[in-house]
Write a protein that holds these residues in place. Structure first.
Motif, PDB file in Angstrom:
ATOM      1  N   UNK A   1       0.896  -1.197   0.120  1.00  0.00           N
ATOM      2  CA  UNK A   1      -0.084   0.003   0.152  1.00  0.00           C
ATOM      3  C   UNK A   1       0.884   1.152   0.104  1.00  0.00           C
ATOM      4  N   UNK A   2       2.019   1.314   0.930  1.00  0.00           N
ATOM      5  CA  UNK A   2       2.890   2.491   0.780  1.00  0.00           C
ATOM      6  C   UNK A   2       3.421   2.588  -0.452  1.00  0.00           C
ATOM      7  N   UNK A   3       4.097   1.425  -0.959  1.00  0.00           N
ATOM      8  CA  UNK A   3       4.782   1.583  -2.250  1.00  0.00           C
ATOM      9  C   UNK A   3       3.906   2.047  -3.169  1.00  0.00           C
TER      10      UNK A   3
ATOM     11  N   UNK B   1       4.383   5.431  -5.465  1.00  0.00           N
ATOM     12  CA  UNK B   1       4.531   5.737  -6.870  1.00  0.00           C
ATOM     13  C   UNK B   1       3.528   6.810  -7.348  1.00  0.00           C
ATOM     14  N   UNK B   2       2.319   6.534  -7.038  1.00  0.00           N
ATOM     15  CA  UNK B   2       1.251   7.721  -7.405  1.00  0.00           C
ATOM     16  C   UNK B   2       1.767   9.039  -7.168  1.00  0.00           C
TER      17      UNK B   2
ATOM     18  N   UNK C   1      11.521  10.837  -0.480  1.00  0.00           N
ATOM     19  CA  UNK C   1      12.058  11.744  -1.180  1.00  0.00           C
ATOM     20  C   UNK C   1      11.222  12.210  -2.387  1.00  0.00           C
ATOM     21  N   UNK C   2      10.956  13.586  -2.608  1.00  0.00           N
ATOM     22  CA  UNK C   2      10.361  13.992  -3.874  1.00  0.00           C
ATOM     23  C   UNK C   2      10.861  15.387  -4.008  1.00  0.00           C
TER      24      UNK C   2
ATOM     25  N   UNK D   1      -5.604   7.620  -1.315  1.00  0.00           N
ATOM     26  CA  UNK D   1      -6.444   9.058  -1.407  1.00  0.00           C
ATOM     27  C   UNK D   1      -5.838   9.672  -2.696  1.00  0.00           C
ATOM     28  N   UNK D   2      -6.887  10.589  -3.147  1.00  0.00           N
ATOM     29  CA  UNK D   2      -6.451  11.525  -4.014  1.00  0.00           C
ATOM     30  C   UNK D   2      -5.493  12.603  -3.438  1.00  0.00           C
ATOM     31  N   UNK D   3      -5.853  13.124  -2.266  1.00  0.00           N
ATOM     32  CA  UNK D   3      -4.884  14.061  -1.704  1.00  0.00           C
ATOM     33  C   UNK D   3      -3.800  13.612  -1.228  1.00  0.00           C
ATOM     34  N   UNK D   4      -2.671  14.213  -0.317  1.00  0.00           N
ATOM     35  CA  UNK D   4      -1.609  13.633   0.084  1.00  0.00           C
ATOM     36  C   UNK D   4      -1.735  13.614   1.445  1.00  0.00           C
ATOM     37  N   UNK D   5      -2.403  12.614   2.342  1.00  0.00           N
ATOM     38  CA  UNK D   5      -2.493  12.881   3.632  1.00  0.00           C
ATOM     39  C   UNK D   5      -1.270  12.644   4.420  1.00  0.00           C
TER      40      UNK D   5
END
Length: 80
Positions: A11-13, A17-18, A35-36, A60-64
């Motif tokens: 799930x975290x992977x 990626x998304x 990292x981003x 989720x669509x946002x970045x929680x």
């Protein structure tokens, strides 16, 4: 749950990626590092592995995770 299991979480992977994160375990700071865009982040001390997985379990669509992260401060003697 251990940090190793967190880094191996499908799930975290998928979430990383998304959302454009790369994820590794960094021994210099003894933490999972995301990292981003040239910045490194780790989870805040009060965030548990279970909190992370709960936040990303349904992609989720946002970045929680953004509220759960803080910028990594590396030891000065680390070679980058």
């Amino acid at each position: 749950m251990t940090t190793e299991k967190l880094t191996e979480s499908i799930e975290l992977e998928d979430y990383c990626l998304l959302k454009g994160y790369s994820i590794v375990y960094n021994r210099w700071v003894d933490a999972v590092v995301l990292s981003r865009d040239g910045m490194d982040y780790k989870f805040k001390d009060e965030v548990s592995d279970e909190n992370v997985l709960e936040a990303v379990k349904e992609i989720p669509m946002d970045d929680p995770l953004a509220d759960m992260l803080e910028e990594v401060e590396y030891p000065e003697d680390e070679i980058q």
